[in-house]
Design a protein around this motif. Structure first.
Motif, short mmCIF file in Angstrom:
data_model
loop_
_atom_site.label_atom_id
_atom_site.label_comp_id
_atom_site.label_asym_id
_atom_site.label_seq_id
_atom_site.Cartn_x
_atom_site.Cartn_y
_atom_site.Cartn_z
N TYR A 176 6.37 75.82 -6.63
CA TYR A 176 6.05 74.53 -7.23
C TYR A 176 6.13 74.61 -8.75
CZ TYR A 176 3.04 70.75 -8.91
OH TYR A 176 2.51 69.68 -9.60
N LEU A 177 5.54 75.70 -9.30
CA LEU A 177 5.54 75.88 -10.74
C LEU A 177 6.96 76.06 -11.26
CD1 LEU A 177 2.42 78.20 -11.27
CD2 LEU A 177 2.62 75.77 -11.83
N ASN A 178 7.76 76.86 -10.54
CA ASN A 178 9.14 77.08 -10.97
C ASN A 178 9.93 75.78 -10.94
OD1 ASN A 178 8.72 79.78 -11.42
ND2 ASN A 178 9.42 80.42 -9.39
N LYS A 179 9.70 75.01 -9.89
CA LYS A 179 10.42 73.74 -9.75
C LYS A 179 10.04 72.79 -10.89
CE LYS A 179 11.70 70.40 -6.21
NZ LYS A 179 11.52 69.99 -4.79
N ASN A 180 8.77 72.74 -11.21
CA ASN A 180 8.33 71.89 -12.30
C ASN A 180 8.87 72.37 -13.65
OD1 ASN A 180 6.94 70.10 -10.73
ND2 ASN A 180 4.93 70.50 -11.60
N THR A 181 8.93 73.69 -13.81
CA THR A 181 9.46 74.25 -15.06
C THR A 181 10.92 73.89 -15.24
OG1 THR A 181 7.90 76.11 -14.96
CG2 THR A 181 9.84 76.37 -16.36
N ILE A 182 11.70 74.01 -14.16
CA ILE A 182 13.12 73.66 -14.23
C ILE A 182 13.30 72.17 -14.47
CG2 ILE A 182 15.31 73.65 -12.97
CD1 ILE A 182 14.31 76.16 -11.49
N ALA A 183 12.45 71.36 -13.83
CA ALA A 183 12.52 69.91 -14.05
C ALA A 183 12.25 69.58 -15.51
CB ALA A 183 11.50 69.21 -13.15
N LEU A 184 11.27 70.26 -16.10
CA LEU A 184 10.95 70.03 -17.51
C LEU A 184 12.11 70.43 -18.41
CD1 LEU A 184 8.93 69.23 -19.70
CD2 LEU A 184 7.99 71.55 -19.60
N ILE A 185 12.76 71.54 -18.08
CA ILE A 185 13.93 71.98 -18.85
C ILE A 185 15.03 70.93 -18.79
CG2 ILE A 185 15.82 73.67 -18.92
CD1 ILE A 185 13.76 75.78 -17.99
N ALA A 186 15.28 70.40 -17.59
CA ALA A 186 16.33 69.39 -17.42
C ALA A 186 16.02 68.13 -18.23
CB ALA A 186 16.46 69.04 -15.94
N ILE A 187 14.77 67.67 -18.17
CA ILE A 187 14.39 66.46 -18.90
C ILE A 187 14.46 66.70 -20.41
CG2 ILE A 187 12.44 64.92 -19.38
CD1 ILE A 187 11.69 65.25 -16.38
N CYS A 188 14.09 67.90 -20.84
CA CYS A 188 14.16 68.23 -22.27
C CYS A 188 15.61 68.30 -22.75
CB CYS A 188 13.44 69.54 -22.55
SG CYS A 188 11.64 69.41 -22.53
N MET A 189 16.52 68.72 -21.88
CA MET A 189 17.94 68.71 -22.23
C MET A 189 18.42 67.28 -22.47
SD MET A 189 19.38 71.59 -19.54
CE MET A 189 21.10 71.43 -19.99
N ALA A 190 17.97 66.37 -21.63
CA ALA A 190 18.32 64.96 -21.81
C ALA A 190 17.72 64.42 -23.11
CB ALA A 190 17.82 64.14 -20.62
N THR A 191 16.49 64.81 -23.40
CA THR A 191 15.83 64.40 -24.64
C THR A 191 16.58 64.89 -25.86
OG1 THR A 191 13.68 64.46 -23.55
CG2 THR A 191 13.67 64.53 -25.94
N LEU A 192 17.01 66.13 -25.80
CA LEU A 192 17.74 66.73 -26.92
C LEU A 192 19.04 65.97 -27.18
CD1 LEU A 192 17.77 69.07 -28.97
CD2 LEU A 192 19.04 70.41 -27.28
N MET A 193 19.75 65.61 -26.12
CA MET A 193 21.00 64.86 -26.30
C MET A 193 20.74 63.52 -26.97
SD MET A 193 23.33 65.53 -22.91
CE MET A 193 22.15 64.87 -21.74
N PHE A 194 19.71 62.82 -26.49
CA PHE A 194 19.41 61.50 -27.05
C PHE A 194 19.08 61.59 -28.53
CE2 PHE A 194 16.29 58.29 -28.28
CZ PHE A 194 16.95 57.12 -27.93
N SER A 195 18.24 62.54 -28.92
CA SER A 195 17.81 62.63 -30.31
C SER A 195 18.93 63.12 -31.22
CB SER A 195 16.59 63.56 -30.44
OG SER A 195 16.86 64.84 -29.90
N LEU A 196 19.79 64.02 -30.73
CA LEU A 196 20.90 64.51 -31.54
C LEU A 196 21.90 63.39 -31.86
CD1 LEU A 196 21.71 68.03 -30.06
CD2 LEU A 196 20.77 67.52 -32.31
N GLU A 197 22.05 62.45 -30.94
CA GLU A 197 23.00 61.36 -31.18
C GLU A 197 22.50 60.39 -32.25
OE1 GLU A 197 26.36 60.72 -30.02
OE2 GLU A 197 25.79 62.82 -30.03
N ILE A 198 21.23 60.49 -32.61
CA ILE A 198 20.70 59.69 -33.71
C ILE A 198 20.85 60.41 -35.04
CG2 ILE A 198 18.59 58.67 -34.69
CD1 ILE A 198 17.64 58.16 -31.84
N SER A 199 20.52 61.72 -35.06
CA SER A 199 20.42 62.43 -36.34
C SER A 199 21.63 63.30 -36.70
CB SER A 199 19.17 63.30 -36.35
OG SER A 199 19.22 64.28 -35.33
N SER A 200 22.47 63.67 -35.73
CA SER A 200 23.62 64.54 -36.04
C SER A 200 24.87 63.74 -36.42
CB SER A 200 23.94 65.47 -34.86
OG SER A 200 24.39 64.73 -33.74
N VAL A 201 25.00 62.53 -35.90
CA VAL A 201 26.20 61.74 -36.15
C VAL A 201 26.34 61.30 -37.61
CG1 VAL A 201 27.41 59.60 -35.54
CG2 VAL A 201 26.36 60.99 -33.75
#
Length: 509
Positions: A6-31
């Motif tokens: 359960y913990l591993n699954k939640n950890t991987i889910a958090l990693i996936a969601i954080c990857m999506a967050t990183l993409m969204f924020s980079l498209e504001i500040s890197s462009v």
């Protein structure tokens, strides 16, 4: 073993969601860092640069409130997967674009998928992590990643351009989106709300038309004439769309915007904070690279490093802001944060006019503006959601985010207009003896505003004689930035005062 899985699954889910967050924020500040490069390789002008950034935020605004309803009705995991795929496809098209129109259109779809993706991330996190300590930790990590994307976006964008090309600032999101989608599919739990409200299509469409219309009016008004029949028609249509939006929301049983929350002083005072941050700080990050490259002559890597003083404090200061809010209340911290942003802009203004200007003279003002943003951001988010009952927190958060994105879109356009007008004001008296009509002068001002100096003497041979060293051009650009920074500093001070008055002298809930 089951708990470990359960913990591993939640950890991987958090990693996936954080990857999506990183993409969204980079498209504001890197462009923003690559905009001067796009001027050279794709022939982008100032208006193109504005639309490349603006259309992303307009796209986000279009779906922001609707995405939550769709996720509740059809499944948060399902909609998150769809938005990840769409974001990856839109990023691919952006990177492969060979013309500005294609890039702008693909940026719009990138914004739509990115805005929906952001809302779905929050919903998925809320369901995946329900225990108090685990939930707090997950949202804390998510917030750090969002801050890292915004704070380090300029140096990441400039590094990608330096090592590869501008295309990879967009293309890099495609493989990240694929990996994130695979991880979401296997590890994020599906959830729905059986009591989900129906989609407010009328509100979504009228608000989007109002924001797009006002942005178009400001951006294109100089060319078509603000008093022309076309411009006046656009303005009337924009005002009508906004009036219809207000009427729709007030008559709708399940509105996107419940205007009654503005009667809560803490909520309204915090919304002034949302508007203040995006009135000055974030739209200026679009234009600051033009100052560094066009006026100071920095290369793209040096620009990215110079912008760190502007963005890094936004990542480092929020923990202090939380402690100050707990001790002195948000009603003081938010206005103080806005005042600090304004002070930073005034100091930047004087730094830009120093005898030997450079990143060092801009450093104190840049850092102070970033500190002000850091002091404001977290208290605003916590106050808007905490000022209402828990069942209205999602709607309050949506209003907060919409206020930010709408203000950002409008002020990207306004700052571009002010920049050009400041340059024009300088050029008119010094070029009065040349045979340049008003349209030619505006065209020259827009080229200078975009940092496009390479073709100036070819397109305007008069400058080769009157300004062989480029002194006039650089002085005009400096005056344009002087106007922007003065507008930003004074404007955010006014919003700071409005926030302080709205909060009132006592703690309110």
């Amino acid at each position: 073993m089951k708990n470990q899985n359960y913990l591993n699954k939640n950890t991987i889910a958090l990693i996936a969601i954080c990857m999506a967050t990183l993409m969204f924020s980079l498209e504001i500040s890197s462009v923003p860092v690559i905009l001067p490069t796009l001027e050279k390789v794709l022939g982008a002008n100032l208006k193109d640069m504005q639309w490349i950034m603006n259309i992303y935020t307009i796209g986000c605004t279009t779906v922001l409130m609707a995405a939550g309803t769709l996720a509740d009705k059809y499944g948060r995991k399902r909609i998150l997967l769809i938005t990840l795929v769409l974001f990856g496809i839109a990023s691919l098209v952006c990177g492969l674009a060979q013309s500005i129109p294609v890039l702008i259109v693909s940026r719009f779809f990138q914004g739509i998928s990115g805005g929906a993706m952001l809302i779905c991330q929050i919903s998925a996190l809320s369901h995946q992590f329900q225990e108090g300590k685990e939930r707090s930790k997950a949202f804390g990590i998510w917030g750090i990643i969002l801050g890292l994307g915004l704070g380090f976006g300029p140096i990441i964008g400039s590094g990608i351009v330096g090592l590869l090309s501008w295309k990879w600032v967009f293309l890099i999101h495609t493989p990240i989106a694929v990996i994130a989608a695979i991880l979401v599919y296997g590890n994020v739990e599906e959830s729905k709300d059986p009591q989900a409200k129906r989609l407010d299509i009328a509100g979504m469409v009228t608000l989007s038309l109002a924001v797009f219309g006002l942005t178009y009016f400001i951006t294109q008004g100089g060319d078509i004439g603000f008093t022309s029949t076309m411009a006046i028609s656009i303005f009337i249509a924009t005002a009508s769309s906004f009036i219809i939006f207000v009427w729709v929301e007030k008559s709708n049983d399940y509105p996107m915007f419940d205007f009654s929350v503005f009667r809560i002083r803490n909520f309204s005072g915090a919304v002034f904070g949302s508007i203040g941050m995006n009135f000055s700080f974030w739209p200026f990050i679009i234009y600051l690279p033009i100052y560094f490259q066009g006026y100071l002559g920095y290369d793209v890597i040096t620009v990215g490093l110079s912008l760190l003083a502007y963005t890094l404090p936004t990542l480092l200061v929020p923990p202090l802001a939380e402690r100050l809010s707990a001790r002195y209340r948000p009603g003081l911290v938010i206005p103080f944060g806005l005042f600090t942003i304004g002070l930073g802009f005034i100091i930047m203004r004087y730094g830009s006019m120093a005898e030997n200007p450079g990143w060092l003279t801009m450093l104190p003002g840049s850092a102070l503006a970033g500190i002000g943003l850091g002091l404001t951001n977290t208290p605003v988010t916590n106050t808007t959601t905490g000022a209402v009952s828990s069942n209205r927190a999602g709607m309050a958060s949506g209003i907060d985010m919409s206020a930010r994105l709408i203000t950002l879109a409008i002020n990207i356009a306004l700052m571009g207009f002010i920049l050009v007008e400041g340059i024009l004001s300088y050029l008119k008296p010094v070029l009065a003896h040349h045979s340049l009509n008003s349209l030619q002068l505006r065209s020259l001002a827009e080229k200078i505003a975009s940092g496009s100096f390479d073709t100036l003497k070819r397109d305007f041979p008069q400058l080769a004689v009157s300004d062989p060293s480029g002194t006039l051009v650089h002085a005009a650009l400096l005056q344009g930035f002087d106007w922007i920074m003065l507008y930003s500093g004074i404007g955010v001070w006014v919003l700071s005062l409005a926030s302080l008055i709205t909060f009132g002298s006592k703690k309110r809930v």
